[in-house]
Design an enzyme around this catalytic site. Structure first.
Site, PDB file in Angstrom:
ATOM      1  N   TRP A   4       0.838  -1.213   0.000  1.00  0.00           N
ATOM      2  CA  TRP A   4       0.000   0.000   0.000  1.00  0.00           C
ATOM      3  C   TRP A   4       0.865   1.253   0.000  1.00  0.00           C
ATOM      4  O   TRP A   4       0.539   2.245  -0.635  1.00  0.00           O
ATOM      5  CB  TRP A   4      -0.946  -0.023   1.213  1.00  0.00           C
ATOM      6  CG  TRP A   4      -2.150  -0.913   1.014  1.00  0.00           C
ATOM      7  CD1 TRP A   4      -2.196  -2.017   0.242  1.00  0.00           C
ATOM      8  CD2 TRP A   4      -3.459  -0.747   1.576  1.00  0.00           C
ATOM      9  NE1 TRP A   4      -3.446  -2.583   0.289  1.00  0.00           N
ATOM     10  CE2 TRP A   4      -4.239  -1.814   1.109  1.00  0.00           C
ATOM     11  CE3 TRP A   4      -4.036   0.166   2.440  1.00  0.00           C
ATOM     12  CZ2 TRP A   4      -5.582  -1.975   1.450  1.00  0.00           C
ATOM     13  CZ3 TRP A   4      -5.377   0.004   2.794  1.00  0.00           C
ATOM     14  CH2 TRP A   4      -6.147  -1.051   2.306  1.00  0.00           C
TER      15      TRP A   4
ATOM     16  N   ASP B   5       3.527  -1.630  17.407  1.00  0.00           N
ATOM     17  CA  ASP B   5       2.166  -2.160  17.533  1.00  0.00           C
ATOM     18  C   ASP B   5       1.207  -0.967  17.540  1.00  0.00           C
ATOM     19  O   ASP B   5       1.333  -0.076  18.386  1.00  0.00           O
ATOM     20  CB  ASP B   5       2.077  -2.953  18.850  1.00  0.00           C
ATOM     21  CG  ASP B   5       0.693  -3.559  19.068  1.00  0.00           C
ATOM     22  OD1 ASP B   5      -0.241  -3.177  18.334  1.00  0.00           O
ATOM     23  OD2 ASP B   5       0.566  -4.407  19.970  1.00  0.00           O
TER      24      ASP B   5
ATOM     25  N   ASP C  23      -4.999  -1.764   6.900  1.00  0.00           N
ATOM     26  CA  ASP C  23      -5.220  -3.066   6.244  1.00  0.00           C
ATOM     27  C   ASP C  23      -4.809  -4.179   7.210  1.00  0.00           C
ATOM     28  O   ASP C  23      -4.405  -5.273   6.794  1.00  0.00           O
ATOM     29  CB  ASP C  23      -4.373  -3.113   4.950  1.00  0.00           C
ATOM     30  CG  ASP C  23      -4.656  -4.337   4.114  1.00  0.00           C
ATOM     31  OD1 ASP C  23      -5.773  -4.881   4.224  1.00  0.00           O
ATOM     32  OD2 ASP C  23      -3.768  -4.766   3.347  1.00  0.00           O
TER      33      ASP C  23
ATOM     34  N   LYS D  40     -10.013  -2.105   6.553  1.00  0.00           N
ATOM     35  CA  LYS D  40     -10.500  -3.450   6.224  1.00  0.00           C
ATOM     36  C   LYS D  40     -11.373  -3.919   7.379  1.00  0.00           C
ATOM     37  O   LYS D  40     -11.028  -3.739   8.541  1.00  0.00           O
ATOM     38  CB  LYS D  40      -9.305  -4.376   6.060  1.00  0.00           C
ATOM     39  CG  LYS D  40      -9.676  -5.812   5.791  1.00  0.00           C
ATOM     40  CD  LYS D  40      -8.563  -6.560   5.125  1.00  0.00           C
ATOM     41  CE  LYS D  40      -7.481  -6.950   6.102  1.00  0.00           C
ATOM     42  NZ  LYS D  40      -6.341  -7.577   5.419  1.00  0.00           N
TER      43      LYS D  40
HETATM   44  C1  LIG Z   1      -2.526  -7.908   5.168  1.00  0.00           C
HETATM   45  S1  LIG Z   1      -1.091  -7.382   5.962  1.00  0.00           S
HETATM   46  C2  LIG Z   1      -0.961  -5.757   5.324  1.00  0.00           C
HETATM   47  C3  LIG Z   1      -0.525  -5.701   3.915  1.00  0.00           C
HETATM   48  C4  LIG Z   1      -0.167  -4.313   3.464  1.00  0.00           C
HETATM   49  N1  LIG Z   1      -1.325  -3.456   3.409  1.00  0.00           N
HETATM   50  C5  LIG Z   1       0.496  -4.329   2.130  1.00  0.00           C
HETATM   51  O1  LIG Z   1      -0.072  -3.796   1.180  1.00  0.00           O
HETATM   52  O2  LIG Z   1       1.606  -4.838   2.031  1.00  0.00           O
HETATM   53  C6  LIG Z   1      -1.588  -7.143   7.550  1.00  0.00           C
HETATM   54  C7  LIG Z   1      -0.515  -6.664   8.438  1.00  0.00           C
HETATM   55  O3  LIG Z   1      -1.091  -6.232   9.672  1.00  0.00           O
HETATM   56  C8  LIG Z   1      -0.073  -6.330  10.616  1.00  0.00           C
HETATM   57  N2  LIG Z   1      -0.602  -6.208  11.983  1.00  0.00           N
HETATM   58  C9  LIG Z   1      -1.466  -7.012  12.620  1.00  0.00           C
HETATM   59  N3  LIG Z   1      -1.684  -6.569  13.860  1.00  0.00           N
HETATM   60  C10 LIG Z   1      -0.937  -5.451  14.013  1.00  0.00           C
HETATM   61  C11 LIG Z   1      -0.735  -4.536  15.071  1.00  0.00           C
HETATM   62  N4  LIG Z   1      -1.340  -4.701  16.245  1.00  0.00           N
HETATM   63  N5  LIG Z   1       0.096  -3.509  14.851  1.00  0.00           N
HETATM   64  C12 LIG Z   1       0.729  -3.352  13.709  1.00  0.00           C
HETATM   65  N6  LIG Z   1       0.575  -4.179  12.676  1.00  0.00           N
HETATM   66  C13 LIG Z   1      -0.251  -5.212  12.833  1.00  0.00           C
HETATM   67  C14 LIG Z   1       0.554  -7.633  10.349  1.00  0.00           C
HETATM   68  O4  LIG Z   1       1.864  -7.670  10.861  1.00  0.00           O
HETATM   69  C15 LIG Z   1       0.512  -7.666   8.836  1.00  0.00           C
HETATM   70  O5  LIG Z   1       1.758  -7.335   8.301  1.00  0.00           O
END
Ligand SMILES: C[S@@+](CC[C@H](N)C(=O)[O-])C[C@H]1O[C@@H](n2cnc3c(N)ncnc32)[C@H](O)[C@@H]1O
Length: 810
Positions: free
Chosen positions: A58, A92, A117, A157
């Site tokens: 993204w 986080d 996302d 999302k």
């Molecule tokens: C579907 S991926 C995102 C893909 C991204 N939009 C792209 O285009 O490359 C979802 C991401 O959310 C992250 N995620 C989940 N929980 C999170 C949190 N509490 N804080 C930060 N990132 C988080 C995961 O590490 C993962 O890399």
């Protein structure tokens, strides 16, 4: 809806490949591309915050679409490899530390767009991930409210779950426009939806309850269930809309049998649950107890319900049958449909279809694929049929004979072999060429399958023929010899006058009369018109001798009458007539001479009834045939005849050989042509004959052709014109009194030298036939003026020749 594979290569769909192609780090990048295409928020943004950005797809899209000098900040639990124009860090998003880091990067700036996302348990740092999807979304909304500018956009999302609607409600409190959409690149099997919230209201104070998961996702207490109604009035029961259960990792799942009976999707239950339970709650359950008591609920059914995971196909079928029986008993079968329709209608309304064009394209693609598979299948079938037919032909199971025999049987109205009918059916040419004829089945009893395969055989034949024609045309384009050969062949075919146009028109009035005329004309042709040798020989057979034409009969009758009238004068008149005709043409003279000569040798040879067709050939002034001998074989034969080595009868005898009456009927043209190269008498050639032909050809080549003569004439004429002009000009100069004699002489000599000066010859550019110029026809690209296509060898040779010539000149 097509079910996509969730594992293995099923994931590597076209978006995955496209992302690879475009250099995006994830296929998710296309989701943002498509969302932005629909809502166009990136181009308007100068500051963007990407929450849960790893691996950075993204961010890449944002960097591409946003104006230069924009600030893009990406954060994720997982590390993000550096992206040009993007600030990224690992944190986080639910922590205060993350908030502080974002603040430090943005300073006093407010974000125009916040993207989210995030998905728990999907990143590499899934162990640290304690939040549910909906909670994560709410956390991202909290951050968005902190950093978004008034009127800003928040894209997030959301998964379709029971928390979906509460989330949407919260969004609507904070944004002027909230739209849920599913981009085409989002997998159909995925429950994810994207919500685009535009026009952030930026209220001064946000009620903390809006962002508190406990409050937002608090369950409303459900009313007491009416189990009786559940079983007997399922239309009242709303479809379960809880969607995907969050964090439900339990391995063993059981469901009450009543639910299995009521469900509209029994297969899903049988596939996802371990047990259908007959267990009733403490207060009792009417539906369950009814099902339990029914006689259809056999022990076998009960055992099957105990453990669904170990059941086979047969047991599943039994369970489904049992369910149907119970549903019939409860009167649910019709109502179920209604409920399903309603349910489906509701579900469709939830998600706005995105980018219709893309959807249509996808559908078109699918349809095209379907079409091609269908075509392939048909082609395979067709080929198989053809193959079988060829085998049949090779095994002589089908015969390409009995052409038109069944249509006109013996004793019918028409004559046995009505050529006119053949002609009318448009098959005349086919008869002449012995091809393209429909092969009729030998007996009417043959089944339709055989007829079909016969048709296929014909089609195959025709295909082969047309391919052969095309091949020949191609070859003719390249080879002038072949062209000449074809025109010769055509000429020979044209000689076959058995079906003249005149006959055709006559025949339309009176079939029978026409037929006799046709027969008559065919009988007459050998004498009057020039038939091909084969045709002459054919009509020379005894069977045709009795066939007299009407004209012949009339002539005979007239002759008889004349004989009656003046018997005495007859002989004299005939003699006179003979002598008159003999005097008229040199042809008849020659005929007479031939007669006398050959009387000694062979009386048949000069039989006037069998006058050979060469009489129509052009002759020299002295009456000799003007034959141009151009082949070595003909020259050798002429030589042999001139020396008396061979006589006319020998030549005739030679005509009857094993190749003379080759039956070519029904054979395809390509086959005849191929055979024709070898199936002919090999006549001996003498060295003298070969030399004579060579000499002759050399002489022909040396003769200037008409065009060269014309060009030379034009050149001469132009030179004369130029000279005349010069003469006039110099006369004018000579008469000019203003000029001195010296000036006059100078100007005239100038004129002359100018006129005699040759124009520089246009250079011929040599183009080497390599690279793009290999095998091209026509002017090569970028070449002006005269050119010649050469191979590299030729170019080198020419250069060497020039070098040598220069050396010699020195
Ligand atoms: C579907 S991926 C995102 C893909 C991204 N939009 C792209 O285009 O490359 C979802 C991401 O959310 C992250 N995620 C989940 N929980 C999170 C949190 N509490 N804080 C930060 N990132 C988080 C995961 O590490 C993962 O890399």
């Amino acid at each position: 809806m097509a079910i996509q594979k969730k594992h293995g290569k099923g994931r590597l769909d076209k978006w995955y490949r496209l992302a690879k192609e475009k250099g995006y780090r994830s296929r998710a990048a296309f989701k943002l591309v498509q969302l932005n295409k629909k809502y166009g928020f990136l181009e308007k943004s100068k500051v963007l915050l990407d929450l849960c950005a790893a691996p950075g797809g993204w961010c890449q899209v944002a960097a591409e679409c946003m104006p230069n000098q924009s600030i893009i900040v990406g954060v994720d639990l997982s590390p993000i490899k550096p992206i040009p124009r993007v600030i990224s860090f690992q944190s986080d998003i639910t922590t205060d530390k993350c908030r502080a880091t974002i603040r430090s990067h943005l300073k006093t700036w407010k974000a125009d767009t916040v993207l989210h996302d995030g998905a728990p348990n999907v990143g590499t740092a899934w162990v640290q991930d304690a939040f549910s999807q909906a909670e994560l979304t709410l956390e991202s909304l909290r951050l968005a409210t902190d950093f978004l500018i008034e009127g800003g956009t928040f894209v997030t999302k959301v998964f379709r779950s029971k928390d979906y609607n509460p989330l949407l409600w919260v969004f609507k409190q904070l944004f002027t426009s909230v739209e849920a959409t599913k981009p085409p690149s989002s997998r159909n099997v995925s429950a994810e939806i994207f919500v685009v919230c535009r026009g952030f209201k930026a209220p001064k104070r946000i009620d903390p309850k809006f962002l508190d998961p406990k409050h937002v996702f608090a369950e409303l207490s459900a009313p007491n269930p009416n189990n009786e109604a559940k079983v007997f009035n399922p239309e009242v029961k709303k479809r379960k809309r809880d969607g995907y259960e969050e964090g439900d990792y339990t391995q063993f799942k059981e469901i009450p049998v009543a639910d299995f009976i009521n469900t509209t999707d029994p297969i899903a239950i049988l596939g996802s649950y371990n047990k259908l339970s007959f267990h009733q709650p403490p207060g009792g359950d009417l539906a369950m107890s009814t099902i339990d008591r029914l006689e259809e609920t056999t022990d076998e059914i009960r055992t099957c319900c105990e453990d669904l995971k170990i059941l086979g196909k047969k047991e599943f079928r039994n369970l489904l049958k049992w369910r149907l029986k119970l549903r019939e008993k409860f009167g649910l079968v019709v109502k179920k449909k209604k409920a399903q329709e309603e349910g489906e209608a509701e579900e469709v309304a939830e998600v706005a279809p995105m980018d219709e064009e893309l959807a249509i394209q996808e559908q078109l693609h699918k349809m095209r694929e379907k079409e091609t598979t269908r075509e392939k299948k048909e082609r395979r079938k067709e080929n198989e049929k053809k193959r079988k037919e060829i085998v049949r032909l090779q095994m002589h199971m089908t015969t390409p004979m009995e052409i038109g025999m069944e249509q006109v049987g013996p004793g019918g109205d028409d004559t046995t072999f009505s050529l006119r009918r053949v002609d009318k059916a448009g098959a005349r040419d086919a008869v002449v060429n012995a091809r393209d004829l429909p092969v009729e089945s030998e007996s009417e009893d043959e089944d339709s399958e055989d007829e079909d395969s016969d048709d296929d055989g014909d089609r195959l034949e025709r295909m082969l023929d047309s391919m052969y024609d095309q091949y020949q045309e191609r070859m003719e384009d390249k080879d002038s010899k072949l062209r000449a050969k074809k025109s010769r062949k055509q000429y020979e075919n044209d000689e076959w006058d058995g079906f003249s146009e005149d006959n055709k028109s006559d025949g339309e009035d009176d079939e029978n009369e026409g037929d006799t005329e046709a027969a008559q004309s065919t009988a007459e042709e050998p004498a009057t018109n020039s038939l091909s040798n084969n045709a002459s020989l054919f009509f020379d057979q005894d069977i045709f001798q009795g066939l007299g034409g009407e004209e012949d009969e009339e002539d005979e009758e007239e002759d008889d009458e004349e004989e009656d009238e003046d018997d005495e004068d007859d002989e004299e008149e005939e003699e006179e007539e003979d002598s008159d005709t003999e005097e008229e043409t040199p042809v008849s003279k020659q005929k007479n001479k031939n007669k006398k000569k050959s009387e000694k040798q062979d009386s048949e040879w000069v039989d006037s009834d069998n006058e050979p067709d060469y009489l129509e050939e052009p002759r020299k002034a002295n009456g000799q045939l003007d034959i141009d001998i151009i082949t070595a074989e003909a020259m050798a034969l002429a030589h042999q005849m001139a020396t008396g080595e061979k006589r006319a009868t020998d030549v005739m005898d030679d005509g009857f050989n094993r190749f003379s009456f080759r039956d070519v009927d029904g054979l395809p043209e390509w086959f005849i042509d191929d055979e024709g190269k070898h199936s002919k008498l090999q006549r001996p050639i003498t060295k003298a004959a070969a030399d004579a032909i060579k000499e002759k050809l050399r002489a022909i080549n040396a003769r200037p052709i008409k065009k060269v003569m014309e060009a030379k004439g034009r050149k001469k004429f132009k030179a004369a014109q130029k000279l005349e002009k010069l003469r006039k000009k110099s006369a004018l100069l000579a008469d000019d009194e203003a000029l001195s004699e010296r000036d006059k002489a100078q100007s005239i000599s100038k004129l002359m030298s100018k006129a005699t000066k040759k124009k520089p010859k246009q250079q011929v550019k040599l183009v080497v036939a390599r690279g793009n110029n290999r095998g091209i026809s026509g002017r090569p690209k970028g070449v002006k003026g005269k050119y010649k296509i050469v191979d590299s060898r030729m170019k080198k040779d020419i250069r060497a020749q020039k070098r040598l010539a220069k050396k010699k000149a020195k």
